[in-house]
Design an enzyme around this catalytic site. Structure first.
Site, PDB file in Angstrom:
ATOM      1  N   SER A 152      28.027 -25.295 -51.230  1.00  0.00           N
ATOM      2  CA  SER A 152      26.735 -24.893 -50.684  1.00  0.00           C
ATOM      3  C   SER A 152      25.841 -26.108 -50.541  1.00  0.00           C
ATOM      4  CB  SER A 152      26.057 -23.881 -51.620  1.00  0.00           C
ATOM      5  OG  SER A 152      24.743 -23.606 -51.171  1.00  0.00           O
ATOM      6  N   HIS A 153      24.853 -25.969 -49.715  1.00  0.00           N
ATOM      7  CA  HIS A 153      23.821 -26.992 -49.579  1.00  0.00           C
ATOM      8  C   HIS A 153      22.901 -27.003 -50.800  1.00  0.00           C
ATOM      9  CE1 HIS A 153      25.212 -26.945 -45.474  1.00  0.00           C
ATOM     10  NE2 HIS A 153      24.475 -28.000 -45.230  1.00  0.00           N
TER      11      HIS A 153
END
Length: 138
Positions: free
Chosen positions: A8-9
């Site tokens: 994920s970011h």
């Protein structure tokens, strides 16, 4: 057992999701995470992703694909592609990438992994997250 890698970011997002997965599927399911950048910002890190992949591959069953990768936004795929280039051919052969939504896919995949399902069954379960109904009566 199939291992999971969640990308994920946001580091906080994948840390929380890993906690959720372990609570739902049990501590036997190995979940590696790669979220955020080295300096704590939103984004993805090829170095973090490669490390998570290597760890998941190293702890998997020998000789069979045993790592399912789930990711959030499209640009994480670019970092994932670069990280895969850092792996050996044998390591890459054990990794499968899922198009499933990150949260739903991770939970469904982890439940299947927890009962010893094959990589194909775990990937199919994750893919089922794309069609999950969230509202009753929908």
């Amino acid at each position: 057992m199939v291992n999971l890698v969640l990308i994920s970011h946001s580091a906080m997002l994948v840390e929380g999701l890993r906690d959720m997965v372990v609570q739902v599927a049990g501590a036997d399911v190995r979940v590696e995470i790669a979220g955020g950048t080295e300096d704590g910002r939103l984004g993805t890190s090829t170095t973090r992703i490669a490390a998570a992949l290597r760890s998941a591959v190293a702890s998997g069953s020998e000789g069979t694909p045993g790592v399912l990768v789930l990711l959030d936004l499209g640009s994480a795929a670019l970092s994932l592609e670069l990280a895969l280039e850092e792996l050996t051919e044998d390591e890459r052969a054990r990794v499968r990438i899922s198009e499933a939504p990150l949260v739903e896919g991770a939970i469904l995949a982890a439940v299947q992994a927890s009962v010893g399902a094959s990589i194909e069954e775990v990937a199919a379960a994750a893919a089922g997250g794309s069609t999950m109904t969230k509202l009753l009566g929908s």
